[in-house]
Design a protein around this motif. Structure first.
Motif, short mmCIF file in Angstrom:
data_model
loop_
_atom_site.label_atom_id
_atom_site.label_comp_id
_atom_site.label_asym_id
_atom_site.label_seq_id
_atom_site.Cartn_x
_atom_site.Cartn_y
_atom_site.Cartn_z
N GLY A 50 27.92 -75.43 -14.39
CA GLY A 50 27.42 -75.66 -13.04
C GLY A 50 28.39 -76.36 -12.11
N LYS A 51 29.62 -76.64 -12.57
CA LYS A 51 30.62 -77.31 -11.73
C LYS A 51 31.26 -76.27 -10.79
N VAL A 52 31.44 -76.68 -9.53
CA VAL A 52 31.95 -75.80 -8.49
C VAL A 52 33.44 -76.05 -8.30
N HIS A 53 34.22 -74.96 -8.23
CA HIS A 53 35.67 -75.03 -8.03
C HIS A 53 36.04 -74.17 -6.83
N VAL A 54 36.84 -74.73 -5.93
CA VAL A 54 37.28 -74.00 -4.74
C VAL A 54 38.72 -73.58 -4.97
N ASN A 55 38.98 -72.28 -4.87
CA ASN A 55 40.30 -71.73 -5.12
C ASN A 55 40.83 -71.10 -3.84
N LYS A 56 41.88 -71.71 -3.28
CA LYS A 56 42.45 -71.22 -2.03
C LYS A 56 43.84 -70.69 -2.26
N ASP A 57 44.19 -69.70 -1.51
CA ASP A 57 45.54 -69.17 -1.45
C ASP A 57 46.26 -70.05 -0.42
N GLU A 58 47.11 -70.95 -0.87
CA GLU A 58 47.70 -71.94 0.04
C GLU A 58 48.53 -71.30 1.15
N THR A 59 49.15 -70.15 0.90
CA THR A 59 49.90 -69.48 1.96
C THR A 59 48.96 -69.06 3.07
N ALA A 60 47.82 -68.51 2.71
CA ALA A 60 46.86 -68.10 3.73
C ALA A 60 46.29 -69.31 4.46
N THR A 61 46.08 -70.40 3.72
CA THR A 61 45.54 -71.61 4.33
C THR A 61 46.47 -72.14 5.41
N ARG A 62 47.76 -72.13 5.16
CA ARG A 62 48.71 -72.66 6.14
C ARG A 62 48.67 -71.87 7.44
N HIS A 63 48.32 -70.59 7.36
CA HIS A 63 48.29 -69.75 8.56
C HIS A 63 46.95 -69.82 9.28
N GLY A 64 45.92 -70.33 8.64
CA GLY A 64 44.60 -70.41 9.26
C GLY A 64 44.49 -71.64 10.15
N ALA A 65 43.87 -71.49 11.29
CA ALA A 65 43.75 -72.60 12.24
C ALA A 65 42.91 -73.74 11.66
N TRP A 66 41.95 -73.44 10.81
CA TRP A 66 41.08 -74.48 10.27
C TRP A 66 41.61 -75.06 8.97
N GLY A 67 42.66 -74.46 8.42
CA GLY A 67 43.38 -75.02 7.29
C GLY A 67 42.56 -75.48 6.11
N GLY A 68 41.52 -74.80 5.74
CA GLY A 68 40.72 -75.16 4.58
C GLY A 68 39.55 -76.06 4.88
N ALA A 69 39.50 -76.62 6.07
CA ALA A 69 38.44 -77.58 6.39
C ALA A 69 37.07 -76.94 6.50
N ALA A 70 36.99 -75.73 7.03
CA ALA A 70 35.68 -75.11 7.24
C ALA A 70 35.01 -74.76 5.92
N VAL A 71 35.73 -74.12 5.01
CA VAL A 71 35.14 -73.80 3.71
C VAL A 71 34.84 -75.08 2.95
N GLY A 72 35.74 -76.05 3.03
CA GLY A 72 35.51 -77.32 2.36
C GLY A 72 34.25 -78.00 2.89
N ALA A 73 34.05 -77.92 4.20
CA ALA A 73 32.85 -78.52 4.79
C ALA A 73 31.59 -77.81 4.31
N VAL A 74 31.62 -76.48 4.24
CA VAL A 74 30.46 -75.72 3.77
C VAL A 74 30.16 -76.07 2.31
N VAL A 75 31.18 -76.09 1.46
CA VAL A 75 30.98 -76.43 0.06
C VAL A 75 30.43 -77.86 -0.06
N GLY A 76 30.95 -78.77 0.75
CA GLY A 76 30.47 -80.14 0.73
C GLY A 76 29.01 -80.28 1.14
#
Length: 169
Positions: A50-76
């Protein structure tokens, strides 16, 4: 019909992480083709415990304006800290999460949080409302999915992310 100034959340579930990653690549291709605006996406897995793991493609994250914050906020918002297996993102989760939280009803949170079963993977995409049509046309291969349009302005989320990163321009 999607509002032009709204945030859209899509969560699709898959039997394996590889299947979720394939659709993640489709979303990245949509961005490269100019079919979508600002967005954040990640593959989320929920292990058999039941443990949740978030797996991001860091190259894609660097190009995104929200930089991982939006998905992180939703998961949180969707999962209690005790079940999140790794650090999701930094301080940006707080500001972005506050905006997204205000745009969701308790029923939305319950529905989105319950879609991912133990042992499954999910693709989580958060972005501007232009994603709605693009994801429909892309015919993603999720076994089941939930899509919600939030009454939240993407500019407010963008501002919260910039402020958390120390960029107040």
């Amino acid at each position: 019909m999607a509002k032009p100034d709204a945030v859209f959340i899509y969560i699709g579930t898959y039997p394996t992480e590889a299947a979720a990653r394939a659709d993640y690549d489709v979303v990245k291709d949509l961005r490269a083709a100019g079919a979508v605006g600002t967005y954040d996406a990640a593959v989320v897995t929920k292990d058999d415990g039941g443990k949740v793991h978030v797996n991001k493609d860091e190259t894609a994250t660097r190009h995104g304006a929200w930089g991982g914050a939006a998905v992180g906020a939703v998961v949180g918002i969707l999962f209690p800290p005790a079940v999140i297996g790794a650090a999701v993102v930094g301080a940006a989760v707080g500001g972005a999460g506050g905006h997204l939280w205000r745009g969701m009803s308790r029923a939305d949170v319950k529905e989105l949080g319950e879609i991912i079963d133990d042992g499954e993977a999910a693709l989580v995409v958060v972005g501007e409302s232009t994603l709605t049509r693009a994801l429909d046309k892309a015919a993603l291969k999720a076994e089941k999915h939930v899509a919600k349009e939030l009454d939240v302005n993407p500019k407010d989320v963008d501002k919260a992310v910039r402020e958390a990163a120390g960029d107040v321009s």
